[in-house]
Motif scaffolding. Sequence first.
Motif, mmCIF file in Angstrom:
data_model
loop_
_atom_site.group_PDB
_atom_site.id
_atom_site.type_symbol
_atom_site.label_atom_id
_atom_site.label_comp_id
_atom_site.label_asym_id
_atom_site.label_seq_id
_atom_site.Cartn_x
_atom_site.Cartn_y
_atom_site.Cartn_z
ATOM 1 N N LEU A 1 1.467 -1.115 0.327
ATOM 2 C CA LEU A 1 0.278 -0.271 -0.282
ATOM 3 C C LEU A 1 0.615 1.176 0.198
ATOM 4 N N GLU A 2 1.923 1.320 0.417
ATOM 5 C CA GLU A 2 2.702 2.676 1.032
ATOM 6 C C GLU A 2 3.565 2.628 -0.369
ATOM 7 N N ASN A 3 3.717 1.500 -1.264
ATOM 8 C CA ASN A 3 4.740 2.547 -2.980
ATOM 9 C C ASN A 3 3.440 2.814 -3.392
ATOM 10 N N ALA A 4 1.705 1.484 -3.606
ATOM 11 C CA ALA A 4 0.972 2.437 -4.292
ATOM 12 C C ALA A 4 0.441 4.184 -3.971
ATOM 13 N N LEU A 5 0.506 4.567 -2.444
ATOM 14 C CA LEU A 5 0.210 5.929 -2.191
ATOM 15 C C LEU A 5 1.412 6.807 -3.274
ATOM 16 N N VAL A 6 2.783 6.045 -2.364
ATOM 17 C CA VAL A 6 3.409 7.051 -2.466
ATOM 18 C C VAL A 6 4.375 7.495 -4.702
ATOM 19 N N MET A 7 3.537 6.731 -5.232
ATOM 20 C CA MET A 7 4.031 6.494 -6.483
ATOM 21 C C MET A 7 2.381 7.152 -6.973
ATOM 22 N N GLY A 8 1.331 7.275 -6.656
ATOM 23 C CA GLY A 8 0.083 8.034 -6.803
ATOM 24 C C GLY A 8 -0.079 9.580 -7.080
ATOM 25 N N LEU A 9 0.595 10.261 -5.740
ATOM 26 C CA LEU A 9 1.290 11.105 -5.253
ATOM 27 C C LEU A 9 2.280 11.499 -6.350
ATOM 28 N N SER A 10 3.293 10.218 -6.632
ATOM 29 C CA SER A 10 4.278 11.279 -7.775
ATOM 30 C C SER A 10 3.880 11.232 -8.805
ATOM 31 N N VAL A 11 2.358 10.160 -9.433
ATOM 32 C CA VAL A 11 1.996 10.637 -10.499
ATOM 33 C C VAL A 11 1.057 11.977 -10.413
ATOM 34 N N THR A 12 0.526 12.091 -9.546
ATOM 35 C CA THR A 12 -0.311 13.165 -9.165
ATOM 36 C C THR A 12 0.257 14.496 -9.554
ATOM 37 N N ALA A 13 1.551 14.660 -8.948
ATOM 38 C CA ALA A 13 2.182 16.016 -8.949
ATOM 39 C C ALA A 13 2.776 15.586 -10.578
#
Lengths: 250, 212
Positions: B39-51
Amino acid sequence: MEKILDIFVRSIFIDNMIFAYFLGMCSYLAVSKTVKTSFGLGIAVIFVLVITVPVNYLLDNYVLKAGALHWLLGDKAAGIDLSFLSFIIFIALIAAMTQLVEMIVEKFAPALYNQLGIFLPLIAVNCAIMGASLFMQQRGYANVWEATTFGLGSGIGWLLAIVCIAAIREKLKYSNIPAPLRGIGISFIVTGLMSISFMSFMGIDLSKLKGDDKKTETTQSVPATTDENTTTIAEADLEIEEKADNLNSK
Amino acid sequence: MSLFSGKNLDYLLGPLSRNNPVLVQILGICSTLAVTVKLENALVMGLSVTAVTAFSNVILSLLRNTIPNRIRIIVQLVVVAALVIIVDQVLKAYAYEVSKQLSVYVGLIITNCIIMGRIEAFALANKPWPSLLDGIGNGLGYTIILAIMGFFRELLGSGTLLGHSVIPQGWYAANGGGYMNNGLMIMPAASLILVGLIIWAHRAKNKDLIEK
């Protein structure tokens, strides 16, 4: 020799771009409606991979890595590490190469150009191409032949995957699937099942294959290895193409 | 026109479900499948892509009248690649472990179809403010799917959430219970099937999205 063959088989079956790393998934799902077009796209991907991976390998090793500029600057190069630029350099090279390949194919092989058509420019943003370059950088292949083999193998693996799913999707049109799952949903589930079947290749380890006699042979014939490589690769290549053709006709 | 008028709000909230980039537009599948083991990787990846989506949308929307049409792909790639390098360096500095686990997929944000798709379809034809909202909306839509997948894969595959174990130790077969982690959930195949099931559920609810 065994190393090259190992990389080749590994990149097609075990580290398959689609089934193990999900690279190039967007075009894999978008273009896999008929076998013919997906085959065309697969060939174009192989083409671009075989060119971009070795060129990026050379760029990485002679320009970007820490101290890689030694051939140009001598001892002053020791403190220079440009590897943070690798994303932008790789993607620029891939975009430029796709453009170049498109122009060359258009000029010298108009028939092939008409077949590949819109697929060539699309390849610049196919993550399988960028992914192959990044994996190449991460795994640190020993020489440019290994990198080329990796590019070729990944391309063939990708072609194999997209032709298989296209053949299955052509048949899926006639099956009775729950309405919300039709189209893209069932394609995902089928790809998942195919991925499970590809997991059975995980046990292959060609580096353990070499017998004693072969070992001595390779140590003796080091300079001649490249010729041998190309022939075996061509043979293996043919075999895989035959397999894909069989799948097509079925 | 106020900043959050109905139309602008629609750009921001539409991609969360009705027009979700992963489930409906089928963009950015590669990383959705690859980084969701935890889950942690997924959230970090999601926020990076959002930025990256938000900023690249704004920058290209500002540049949209000066870019010649023929070379627009390469201009887009350069802008996106520069942003991704920044994200990569930030991750290496502040979340080193996660950045190691994401490995090549950070670099592959460049070729993430969501970013290119939103630039082509939206930013090149709209003003910066709606483009920013569209970028954030699509990035968050992507993050939601990643979070759902990361939640189920980590919970069922490793019995943990964000690294904390949630399944009581006594339940495991080794301690006399009858429970085992589902090893398939960690495998690549499970994520494909999971996306298929999420699409199934989503389309069963939104009947007009069903393909003929």
